[in-house]
Design a protein around this motif. Structure first.
Motif, PDB file in Angstrom:
ATOM      1  N   GLU A 288      25.012 -36.004  16.659  1.00 18.79           N
ATOM      2  CA  GLU A 288      26.787 -36.253  16.837  1.00 18.79           C
ATOM      3  C   GLU A 288      26.219 -37.031  17.930  1.00 18.79           C
ATOM      4  OE1 GLU A 288      29.013 -35.312  15.498  1.00 18.79           O
ATOM      5  OE2 GLU A 288      28.052 -34.484  13.927  1.00 18.79           O
ATOM      6  N   ALA A 289      24.990 -37.351  18.815  1.00 18.52           N
ATOM      7  CA  ALA A 289      25.158 -38.055  19.754  1.00 18.52           C
ATOM      8  C   ALA A 289      25.898 -39.158  19.811  1.00 18.52           C
ATOM      9  CB  ALA A 289      23.560 -38.477  20.317  1.00 18.52           C
ATOM     10  N   ASP A 290      26.353 -40.100  21.083  1.00 19.04           N
ATOM     11  CA  ASP A 290      26.511 -41.296  20.491  1.00 19.04           C
ATOM     12  C   ASP A 290      25.512 -42.548  20.786  1.00 19.04           C
ATOM     13  OD1 ASP A 290      29.636 -41.229  21.101  1.00 19.04           O
ATOM     14  OD2 ASP A 290      28.850 -39.934  22.438  1.00 19.04           O
ATOM     15  N   MET A 291      24.291 -42.222  21.280  1.00 16.99           N
ATOM     16  CA  MET A 291      22.879 -43.133  21.709  1.00 16.99           C
ATOM     17  C   MET A 291      22.207 -42.216  22.117  1.00 16.99           C
ATOM     18  SD  MET A 291      23.075 -45.144  25.550  1.00 16.99           S
ATOM     19  CE  MET A 291      20.900 -45.280  23.920  1.00 16.99           C
ATOM     20  N   LEU A 292      20.774 -42.614  21.508  1.00 20.48           N
ATOM     21  CA  LEU A 292      19.119 -42.002  21.528  1.00 20.48           C
ATOM     22  C   LEU A 292      18.375 -42.796  22.938  1.00 20.48           C
ATOM     23  CD1 LEU A 292      18.909 -41.784  17.566  1.00 20.48           C
ATOM     24  CD2 LEU A 292      20.146 -39.687  19.218  1.00 20.48           C
ATOM     25  N   LEU A 293      17.555 -41.943  23.344  1.00 20.42           N
ATOM     26  CA  LEU A 293      16.787 -42.343  24.298  1.00 20.42           C
ATOM     27  C   LEU A 293      14.801 -42.052  24.184  1.00 20.42           C
ATOM     28  CD1 LEU A 293      16.172 -43.406  26.731  1.00 20.42           C
ATOM     29  CD2 LEU A 293      16.588 -41.956  27.850  1.00 20.42           C
ATOM     30  N   GLU A 294      14.586 -42.605  23.030  1.00 13.25           N
ATOM     31  CA  GLU A 294      13.493 -42.272  22.302  1.00 13.25           C
ATOM     32  C   GLU A 294      12.745 -42.536  23.579  1.00 13.25           C
ATOM     33  OE1 GLU A 294      10.241 -43.644  19.273  1.00 13.25           O
ATOM     34  OE2 GLU A 294      11.904 -44.623  19.492  1.00 13.25           O
ATOM     35  N   VAL A 295      11.533 -40.948  23.903  1.00 10.24           N
ATOM     36  CA  VAL A 295      10.577 -41.323  24.680  1.00 10.24           C
ATOM     37  C   VAL A 295       8.992 -41.689  24.232  1.00 10.24           C
ATOM     38  CG1 VAL A 295       9.707 -40.210  26.785  1.00 10.24           C
ATOM     39  CG2 VAL A 295      11.304 -39.994  26.282  1.00 10.24           C
ATOM     40  N   VAL A 296       7.991 -42.684  24.290  1.00  8.84           N
ATOM     41  CA  VAL A 296       7.105 -42.973  24.081  1.00  8.84           C
ATOM     42  C   VAL A 296       6.090 -42.817  24.349  1.00  8.84           C
ATOM     43  CG1 VAL A 296       5.586 -44.730  22.629  1.00  8.84           C
ATOM     44  CG2 VAL A 296       8.036 -44.024  21.940  1.00  8.84           C
ATOM     45  N   ASP A 297       4.963 -41.998  24.310  1.00  8.26           N
ATOM     46  CA  ASP A 297       3.958 -42.620  25.180  1.00  8.26           C
ATOM     47  C   ASP A 297       2.741 -43.236  25.126  1.00  8.26           C
ATOM     48  OD1 ASP A 297       1.244 -41.571  26.232  1.00  8.26           O
ATOM     49  OD2 ASP A 297       0.800 -39.523  25.447  1.00  8.26           O
ATOM     50  N   VAL A 298       3.976 -44.830  25.611  1.00 10.69           N
ATOM     51  CA  VAL A 298       2.759 -45.877  25.070  1.00 10.69           C
ATOM     52  C   VAL A 298       0.675 -45.885  25.723  1.00 10.69           C
ATOM     53  CG1 VAL A 298       3.143 -47.112  27.652  1.00 10.69           C
ATOM     54  CG2 VAL A 298       3.521 -48.121  25.817  1.00 10.69           C
ATOM     55  N   ASN A 299       0.375 -44.756  26.445  1.00 10.95           N
ATOM     56  CA  ASN A 299      -0.732 -44.785  26.574  1.00 10.95           C
ATOM     57  C   ASN A 299      -1.432 -44.283  25.106  1.00 10.95           C
ATOM     58  OD1 ASN A 299      -3.007 -44.706  28.620  1.00 10.95           O
ATOM     59  ND2 ASN A 299      -3.205 -42.497  28.666  1.00 10.95           N
ATOM     60  N   HIS A 300      -0.973 -42.864  24.612  1.00 12.49           N
ATOM     61  CA  HIS A 300      -1.717 -42.808  23.477  1.00 12.49           C
ATOM     62  C   HIS A 300      -1.959 -43.508  22.632  1.00 12.49           C
ATOM     63  CE1 HIS A 300      -2.354 -39.927  19.914  1.00 12.49           C
ATOM     64  NE2 HIS A 300      -1.907 -38.713  20.982  1.00 12.49           N
ATOM     65  N   GLU A 301      -3.067 -44.146  21.769  1.00 13.22           N
ATOM     66  CA  GLU A 301      -4.040 -44.319  20.928  1.00 13.22           C
ATOM     67  C   GLU A 301      -2.815 -44.726  19.224  1.00 13.22           C
ATOM     68  OE1 GLU A 301      -7.634 -43.561  20.183  1.00 13.22           O
ATOM     69  OE2 GLU A 301      -7.193 -41.121  19.164  1.00 13.22           O
ATOM     70  N   MET A 331       3.547 -44.992  32.187  1.00 16.47           N
ATOM     71  CA  MET A 331       2.170 -46.818  32.176  1.00 16.47           C
ATOM     72  C   MET A 331       1.546 -46.490  33.514  1.00 16.47           C
ATOM     73  SD  MET A 331       3.966 -48.577  29.790  1.00 16.47           S
ATOM     74  CE  MET A 331       3.681 -50.922  30.661  1.00 16.47           C
ATOM     75  N   ASP A 332       2.074 -45.478  33.400  1.00 18.93           N
ATOM     76  CA  ASP A 332       0.724 -45.488  35.256  1.00 18.93           C
ATOM     77  C   ASP A 332      -0.742 -45.471  34.849  1.00 18.93           C
ATOM     78  OD1 ASP A 332       2.161 -42.742  34.386  1.00 18.93           O
ATOM     79  OD2 ASP A 332       0.864 -41.963  34.947  1.00 18.93           O
ATOM     80  N   LEU A 333      -0.880 -44.784  33.245  1.00 19.97           N
ATOM     81  CA  LEU A 333      -2.038 -44.700  33.368  1.00 19.97           C
ATOM     82  C   LEU A 333      -1.918 -45.815  31.872  1.00 19.97           C
ATOM     83  CD1 LEU A 333      -1.720 -41.346  30.942  1.00 19.97           C
ATOM     84  CD2 LEU A 333      -2.396 -41.535  33.597  1.00 19.97           C
ATOM     85  N   VAL A 334      -1.391 -47.198  32.115  1.00 21.90           N
ATOM     86  CA  VAL A 334      -1.980 -48.228  31.653  1.00 21.90           C
ATOM     87  C   VAL A 334      -2.610 -49.106  32.241  1.00 21.90           C
ATOM     88  CG1 VAL A 334      -0.569 -50.134  29.887  1.00 21.90           C
ATOM     89  CG2 VAL A 334       0.253 -47.939  29.594  1.00 21.90           C
ATOM     90  N   ASP A 335      -3.776 -49.303  31.005  1.00 17.89           N
ATOM     91  CA  ASP A 335      -4.821 -50.608  32.213  1.00 17.89           C
ATOM     92  C   ASP A 335      -4.004 -51.876  32.787  1.00 17.89           C
ATOM     93  OD1 ASP A 335      -6.935 -48.209  32.188  1.00 17.89           O
ATOM     94  OD2 ASP A 335      -8.113 -49.367  30.645  1.00 17.89           O
ATOM     95  N   ASP A 336      -3.479 -52.142  31.363  1.00 19.20           N
ATOM     96  CA  ASP A 336      -3.039 -53.412  31.506  1.00 19.20           C
ATOM     97  C   ASP A 336      -1.705 -53.521  30.535  1.00 19.20           C
ATOM     98  OD1 ASP A 336      -2.589 -56.368  32.360  1.00 19.20           O
ATOM     99  OD2 ASP A 336      -3.905 -57.096  30.848  1.00 19.20           O
ATOM    100  N   GLU A 338       0.156 -55.659  30.342  1.00 19.01           N
ATOM    101  CA  GLU A 338       0.848 -57.068  30.459  1.00 19.01           C
ATOM    102  C   GLU A 338       0.431 -56.618  28.173  1.00 19.01           C
ATOM    103  OE1 GLU A 338       2.338 -59.436  30.906  1.00 19.01           O
ATOM    104  OE2 GLU A 338       2.482 -58.087  32.744  1.00 19.01           O
ATOM    105  N   ASP A 339      -0.791 -55.414  27.807  1.00 11.74           N
ATOM    106  CA  ASP A 339      -1.783 -55.503  26.684  1.00 11.74           C
ATOM    107  C   ASP A 339      -0.191 -55.095  25.534  1.00 11.74           C
ATOM    108  OD1 ASP A 339      -3.067 -56.748  27.631  1.00 11.74           O
ATOM    109  OD2 ASP A 339      -4.060 -54.431  27.450  1.00 11.74           O
ATOM    110  N   ILE A 340       0.844 -54.492  27.156  1.00  8.12           N
ATOM    111  CA  ILE A 340       2.116 -53.330  25.540  1.00  8.12           C
ATOM    112  C   ILE A 340       2.927 -54.788  24.879  1.00  8.12           C
ATOM    113  CG2 ILE A 340       3.323 -51.677  25.765  1.00  8.12           C
ATOM    114  CD1 ILE A 340       0.527 -50.723  26.534  1.00  8.12           C
ATOM    115  N   ASP A 341       3.127 -54.820  24.013  1.00 10.50           N
ATOM    116  CA  ASP A 341       3.911 -55.152  23.335  1.00 10.50           C
ATOM    117  C   ASP A 341       5.637 -54.578  22.918  1.00 10.50           C
ATOM    118  OD1 ASP A 341       5.684 -56.777  21.728  1.00 10.50           O
ATOM    119  OD2 ASP A 341       4.297 -56.987  19.941  1.00 10.50           O
ATOM    120  N   THR A 342       6.385 -54.586  23.994  1.00  8.67           N
ATOM    121  CA  THR A 342       7.693 -53.716  24.219  1.00  8.67           C
ATOM    122  C   THR A 342       8.661 -54.729  22.539  1.00  8.67           C
ATOM    123  OG1 THR A 342       8.314 -56.124  25.206  1.00  8.67           O
ATOM    124  CG2 THR A 342       7.776 -53.681  26.386  1.00  8.67           C
ATOM    125  N   SER A 343       8.053 -55.465  22.253  1.00  5.06           N
ATOM    126  CA  SER A 343       9.016 -55.652  21.193  1.00  5.06           C
ATOM    127  C   SER A 343       9.317 -55.242  19.670  1.00  5.06           C
ATOM    128  CB  SER A 343       8.933 -57.309  21.039  1.00  5.06           C
ATOM    129  OG  SER A 343       7.454 -57.393  20.131  1.00  5.06           O
TER     130      SER A 343
END
Length: 428
Positions: A288-301, A331-336, A338-343
């Motif tokens: 029923e929500a109007d929109m979603l805020l998804e949280v991704v652990d970008v540091n997880h393999e 993101m504080d745990l990510v070494d670089d 720039e390696d994260i593909d936000t697309s």
């Protein structure tokens, strides 16, 4: 006398005929994390490559014998299988093994039983456990009862054996008819909860306050982000499913628009269908929500696989098409960075919930995406209608505002439900 945590041995089949994006290694690693969350000590693992699990014993017969030998050598209390076992598989394995047999579904239900705190959560977990155990009662109800000393019951507390916490040790002593009667009673109670939630959501809808549901894979940092944004004080632990019950808080976006943000239960691969059904009232907060805020652990393999699992569950809930913003957390745990593909993620914003980094940008993105769900309005509101100007500020998004001779000229966006209040003041 307490001899310490239960000793668990993990077992998985690497199915060659499957469309899963998860490797058997990743799945076993997650199963180990689940076992530790439940309170077990993992003492070994076994995997077998098959086209599909054996319908009688999950593993091939030779591997079952190897498993029996390992169980005796390692003095295991329980064997945990990485898939949901059929009643036949479980019955056959219990005859061949001395340790208790627990599958992934029972393990997840056990964790939910430990963490349920509210009446609603306890009802939902009890329903899922009873529906899971009902077809498995034959020949094992006494075994459950014998091994359930010190269990928490359905009302809270800690103790007991993994896989049998919750309603099990008392409910499994009664006959099937009474269990079915209890299931019916639980469904009625949960339906009452669903109706109460529907009334609450209708009241929110009448107030035209957009609702943003926070979703994501379990342990991705949802509750930490939610707490940072809302100061809600939701329990945060480095455990899977640390929180079960949805919490809703009011916040104000940087453009002064008011929204309600709801933290929801974390998702996981192979989430038991019975659990999804039992938590329907809770998961309707997502639907029923109007929109979603998804949280991704970008540091997880396995960040991509975890996000894909979230998408699959959202699709099952018919919520996949909802507008979404993705918080690329930790993101504080990510070494670089720039390696994260936000697309790879919709409307992605890199953040660190723990270090309070990127959150203002995240809220601006939420405001932008919400604006796309609202209707454009161009109005001149008379000065005597100052309440409508205030309402526009609180519920809508203002692009342009100018004080003119005959009133306040506002160009912006409003929820569809409020449009009628402003029609008579629209610019022709």
């Amino acid at each position: 006398m307490n001899r310490g945590p239960e000793r668990a041995y993990l077992v998985a089949v690497e199915a060659t005929k499957t469309d899963t994006v998860w490797s058997v290694e990743d799945s076993l690693n997650e199963l180990e994390a689940l076992a530790r969350t439940a309170g077990a000590e993992v003492v070994g693992t076994m995997r077998q490559r098959l086209s599909h699990p054996d319908p009688a014993t999950y593993l091939g017969k030779g591997r079952v014998q190897e498993l029996s030998d390992a169980e005796m050598q390692l003095n295991c209390d329980l064997i945990i299988f990485d898939d949901e076992l059929s009643p036949t598989q479980q019955h056959n394995l219990e005859k061949l093994l001395n340790a208790r047999v627990v599958d992934r579904t029972a393990l997840i239900l056990d964790i939910f039983a430990q963490h349920a705190r509210t009446r609603e959560g306890i009802l939902q977990v009890e329903l899922a456990q009873l529906e899971y155990r009902l077809p498995r009662l034959s020949g094992q109800d006494l075994a459950f009862t014998r091994q359930a000393g010190g269990s928490r019951g359905a009302t809270g507390g800690v103790g007991g054996a993994i896989g049998v916490r919750g309603p099990g040790e008392t409910k499994l002593e009664i006959d099937r008819r009474r269990i079915r009667s209890r299931i019916s009673e639980l469904k009625e109670n949960i339906e009452d909860v669903r109706k109460q939630r529907a009334i609450y959501r209708r009241q929110r809808s009448e107030q035209a306050i957009p609702v943003v549901a926070v979703v994501g894979y379990t342990n991705a940092g949802k509750s930490t982000l939610f707490n940072t944004l809302t100061e809600a004080g939701v329990l945060v632990e480095n455990k899977l499913f640390a929180t079960l019950d949805p919490v809703t808080r009011h916040i104000v976006l940087p453009n002064h628009q008011e929204i309600l943000m709801t933290d929801t239960v974390g998702f996981i691969q192979k989430l038991p269908t019975k659990l999804i059904a039992a938590f329907r009232a809770t998961l309707e907060e997502v639907v029923e929500a109007d929109m979603l805020l998804e949280v991704v652990d970008v540091n997880h393999e396995n960040a991509i696989e975890q996000s894909e699992t979230v998408n699959e569950i959202l699709e099952d809930l018919d919520a996949l098409a909802k507008p979404r913003v993705t918080a690329l957390n930790k993101m504080d745990l990510v070494d670089d960075p720039e390696d994260i593909d936000t697309s790879l993620y919709p409307n992605a914003v890199p953040v660190s919930a723990l270090q309070n980094r990127g959150l203002d940008r995240l809220l601006h993105k939420v405001a932008d995406v919400l604006a796309d769900t609202m209707e454009r309005v161009d109005v001149i509101i008379p000065y005597r209608k100052g309440d409508l100007v205030e309402l526009f500020h609180r519920r809508g998004q203002i692009v342009h505002e100018e004080h003119q001779v005959d009133g306040v000229h506002i160009v912006g966006r409003l929820p569809h439900s409020l449009r009628g209040y402003y029609l008579s003041y629209a610019e022709s």
